[in-house]
Design an enzyme around this catalytic site. Sequence first.
Site, PDB file in Angstrom:
ATOM      1  N   GLY A  31      26.318 -12.531 -10.632  1.00  0.00           N
ATOM      2  CA  GLY A  31      26.276 -11.455  -9.643  1.00  0.00           C
ATOM      3  C   GLY A  31      26.868 -11.893  -8.316  1.00  0.00           C
ATOM      4  O   GLY A  31      27.646 -12.841  -8.248  1.00  0.00           O
ATOM      5  N   HIS A  34      32.609 -10.855  -6.190  1.00  0.00           N
ATOM      6  CA  HIS A  34      33.700 -10.826  -5.219  1.00  0.00           C
ATOM      7  C   HIS A  34      35.013 -10.625  -5.981  1.00  0.00           C
ATOM      8  O   HIS A  34      34.996 -10.465  -7.221  1.00  0.00           O
ATOM      9  CB  HIS A  34      33.715 -12.111  -4.383  1.00  0.00           C
ATOM     10  CG  HIS A  34      33.667 -13.361  -5.198  1.00  0.00           C
ATOM     11  ND1 HIS A  34      34.707 -13.760  -6.011  1.00  0.00           N
ATOM     12  CD2 HIS A  34      32.699 -14.286  -5.354  1.00  0.00           C
ATOM     13  CE1 HIS A  34      34.386 -14.884  -6.613  1.00  0.00           C
ATOM     14  NE2 HIS A  34      33.163 -15.222  -6.241  1.00  0.00           N
ATOM     15  N   HIS A  37      35.613 -12.435  -9.319  1.00  0.00           N
ATOM     16  CA  HIS A  37      34.989 -11.860 -10.521  1.00  0.00           C
ATOM     17  C   HIS A  37      35.771 -10.632 -10.999  1.00  0.00           C
ATOM     18  O   HIS A  37      35.949 -10.424 -12.189  1.00  0.00           O
ATOM     19  CB  HIS A  37      33.557 -11.403 -10.219  1.00  0.00           C
ATOM     20  CG  HIS A  37      32.620 -12.505  -9.851  1.00  0.00           C
ATOM     21  ND1 HIS A  37      32.131 -12.672  -8.580  1.00  0.00           N
ATOM     22  CD2 HIS A  37      32.072 -13.500 -10.595  1.00  0.00           C
ATOM     23  CE1 HIS A  37      31.304 -13.707  -8.554  1.00  0.00           C
ATOM     24  NE2 HIS A  37      31.266 -14.243  -9.754  1.00  0.00           N
TER      25      HIS A  37
END
Length: 282
Positions: A31, A34, A37
């Site tokens: 998680g 940014h 990812h």
Amino acid sequence: MHTVTSISGLRAVSETWRSAGQRIAFVPTMGSLHAGHLQLVKRARALAERVVVSVFVNPTQFGPGEDFESYPRTPEKDVQQLAEQNVDLLFLPSVDIIYPYGVDRAVRIEIPEVSEGLCGDFRPGHFAGVATVVLRLFNLVQPHVALFGEKDYQQLAVIRRMVQDLYLPVEIEGVATVREADGLAMSSRNQYLTDEQRRQAPLLYATLREIAEQVRLQARPYPELEAQGLRQLEQAGFIPDYFSIRHADTLQVVAPGERQCVVLAAARLGKARLIDNVRVQL
Ligand code: PAF
């Protein structure tokens, strides 16, 4: 986007896709997403009909005194960004689902050799925690292909070795590091930097590039180049953990002339521990 938290929910969706002959690409994350990812998700989209992302802050890869409790968590923003990327399925498991017998009694996966040295020396147990969670996620999601960022170079090597050694039926795709305009590799932990540290931080990549160029030119013995890299980082205000020239595939120490190299460094700047690397092909 389907969001599922249970194994039955995950299986129901993925089995429909599999039986329709669709390929599944998987992006595991912790998680706090940014642009790095999102680049993994975009690449996943190009490789398969269906894209699954997991968000799970994995307790077993954090050592005592590390930032498990304070690791940035931005669940609403993550969901919104993944929905905008047309992710098909978001898997949000609990600790109990990933570790049904409890974290302390979990079967652990140790990957010798590639896990040793570099970050392995400074974060004991970290790569065992990564391999342990990634294998569990692979077994649950059953992807055809899984994607990981090259910023975490040793992590990628550990996962590739696990997949080869255990004959896991999944392809591993490494994706180039996404950088800020000034060169700093994107990372969820960059949020820990103060404004002043944020201005210093790009010097990590700049130093890696400078030493990589000297490796390319075979300018000086590698131990001298590594010492120079460490010195430059210290002078720039970092507390370096290591600065090392290694074989690009095995991560073993290399002799001059080896054609496939990677220069890797980890250094602390205030609360943040930054890692980065530059490949060199002779
Ligand atoms: O790179 C990460 O974010 C994590 O190490 C991973 C691969 C999702 C495993 O928890």
